[in-house]
Design an enzyme around this catalytic site. Structure first.
Site, PDB file in Angstrom:
ATOM      1  N   HIS A  37      -6.263 -34.281 -74.850  1.00 20.09           N
ATOM      2  CA  HIS A  37      -7.716 -34.159 -75.288  1.00 20.09           C
ATOM      3  C   HIS A  37      -8.196 -34.009 -76.640  1.00 20.09           C
ATOM      4  CE1 HIS A  37     -11.696 -31.721 -73.852  1.00 20.09           C
ATOM      5  NE2 HIS A  37     -11.952 -32.351 -74.999  1.00 20.09           N
ATOM      6  N   GLU A 220     -17.321 -26.795 -69.507  1.00  9.94           N
ATOM      7  CA  GLU A 220     -17.047 -26.158 -70.825  1.00  9.94           C
ATOM      8  C   GLU A 220     -18.421 -25.202 -71.132  1.00  9.94           C
ATOM      9  OE1 GLU A 220     -17.547 -29.006 -73.983  1.00  9.94           O
ATOM     10  OE2 GLU A 220     -16.655 -27.652 -75.422  1.00  9.94           O
TER      11      GLU A 220
HETATM   12  N1  HPA Z   1     -17.483 -31.412 -75.433  1.00  6.24           N
HETATM   13  C1  HPA Z   1     -18.258 -32.314 -75.289  1.00  6.24           C
HETATM   14  N2  HPA Z   1     -18.355 -33.381 -75.920  1.00  6.24           N
HETATM   15  C2  HPA Z   1     -17.447 -33.285 -77.043  1.00  6.24           C
HETATM   16  C3  HPA Z   1     -16.652 -32.569 -77.378  1.00  6.24           C
HETATM   17  C4  HPA Z   1     -16.720 -31.338 -76.442  1.00  6.24           C
HETATM   18  O1  HPA Z   1     -15.829 -30.382 -76.826  1.00  6.24           O
HETATM   19  N3  HPA Z   1     -16.069 -32.811 -78.341  1.00  6.24           N
HETATM   20  C5  HPA Z   1     -16.509 -34.112 -78.703  1.00  6.24           C
HETATM   21  N4  HPA Z   1     -17.451 -34.523 -77.908  1.00  6.24           N
HETATM   22 ZN    ZN Z   2     -13.748 -32.765 -75.920  1.00 10.51          ZN
END
Ligand code: HPA
Ligand code: ZN
Length: 357
Positions: A37, A220
């Site tokens: 990731h 997230e």
């Molecule tokens: N989340 C969502 N989109 C993203 C992220 C992330 O952590 N990093 C780069 N694009």
């Molecule tokens: Zn990401």
């Protein structure tokens, strides 16, 4: 054959609490790892941003590298994304995408990353009039050089920006088809809340039919229901982040049963306020639940560390023992898109470094 980096001597895997932090950073460095990731645009260090801005005659709203670094305080994902997309504006030519990717891969080599699955966001560039070919040619040449010169295997995963509509994602998938052999999977990133996975059902369906592996950022900032939706509607084989899946016990049971990996990003979680304090990070809890959790860097140039700094930050805050660190590196290969034989070979390399029979 790649030489092992860092000191791997006098390493045992007893379940003892780690007290010597120099020793533990050496141990982390010595372990072969897969990174699953990492957004290539998120590896743009301020120094390179400045150099590319100068090369391309672009004026940055910052007077110095220090000023850029000082601007990297985010209270949430959107705060970060605004700065991250602006930073990517210095990338214009094939050489720029090459330099960006090569810089990351050299860092990965130093940190003993043996395999990297790298996200790129084509829409961030095509929306600025940069041809898809410019982006992919620069990135993929660096990936070829990584294999030949550094012995690092890679896979490229094309992410759709979820704040845009599905029609835009479908156009992007069409643009990618001539480069099908260079792109292994599709993913979903950008602003999560209000943009559920189901919005991209059709483009993921077509991508899967075309043979792409499917992954998605979920849980997230978004709820556990988005993780469930990514599984059910996008049929992803891996979840990026996934922290909020822990709120739903039946979902956790399913993730465990189906061995769906979570690509966890500790420093990102702190910088974006997903987790308040590293000592409260759920990584150990995820492992205790038997989730296939891995450690990754997400956007290392913005979040203060590459993969080893992420391992180190959680090891220190959660007092992870060496056996757990070994488990995490095993997980990184197990959760990768590598074939079974290569996974087994890399896990054997981990065990040789950790002196496991
Ligand atoms: N989340 C969502 N989109 C993203 C992220 C992330 O952590 N990093 C780069 N694009
Ligand atoms: Zn990401």
């Amino acid at each position: 054959m790649i030489a092992a980096h860092g000191a791997a001597s006098i390493i045992t895997t007893e379940r003892s609490t780690i007290t010597n932090m120099n020793n533990i950073m050496d141990f982390i460095t010595a372990l072969p790892k897969a990174e699953l990731h990492v957004h290539i645009e998120g590896t743009l260090e301020p120094e390179l941003m400045f150099a590319l801005a100068e090369r391309n005659g672009i004026r940055l709203p910052y007077a110095s590298v220090k000023e850029i670094r000082d601007a990297y305080h985010f209270s949430n994902l959107q705060d970060f994304l605004d700065i991250y997309y602006a930073g990517a504006g210095v990338l214009l030519q094939t050489q720029d995408f090459y330099d960006l990717t090569w810089a990351y891969l050299q860092q990965a080599f130093i940190q003993n990353v043996r395999h990297a699955e790298i996200f790129f966001d084509p829409q961030t560039h095509t929306a600025r009039g940069i041809p898809f070919a410019t982006v992919i040619d620069g990135i993929s040449q660096a990936l070829v050089d990584a294999k030949n010169k550094l012995g690092i295997s890679t896979r490229l995963i094309m992410c759709f920006l979820r704040h845009l509509d599905e029609t835009d994602a479908l156009k992007t998938l069409d643009m990618a088809m001539p480069y099908r052999d260079r792109i292994c999977g599709v993913g979903l990133d950008s602003s999560e809340c209000g943009n559920p996975p189901g919005k991209f059902r059709e483009v993921f369906r077509r991508a899967r039919i075309a043979g792409f592996s499917a992954v998605a950022h979920a849980g997230e900032e978004g709820p556990a229901a988005y993780v469930r939706e990514a599984l059910d509607e996008l049929q992803v084989m891996r979840i990026d982040h996934g922290n909020n899946a822990l709120d739903d016990t039946s979902l956790v049971t399913e993730l465990v049963k189906r061995r769906i990996p979570l690509t966890v990003c500790p420093l990102s979680n702190i910088k974006l306020g997903v987790v308040n304090d590293m000592s409260a990070h759920p990584l150990q809890h995820m492992l205790d639940l038997d989730l296939l959790a891995t450690v990754n860097s997400d956007d290392p140039a913005y979040f203060g560390g590459y993969i080893n700094e992420n391992y180190f930050a959680v090891a220190k805050a959660l007092s992870l023992d060496k056996a757990t660190l070994v488990q995490l590196t095993h997980n990184s290969f197990t959760a990768s898109l590598l074939d079974a034989e290569t996974k087994a070979a890399r896990i054997k390399e981990v065990n040789a470094v950790a002196e496991i029979e």
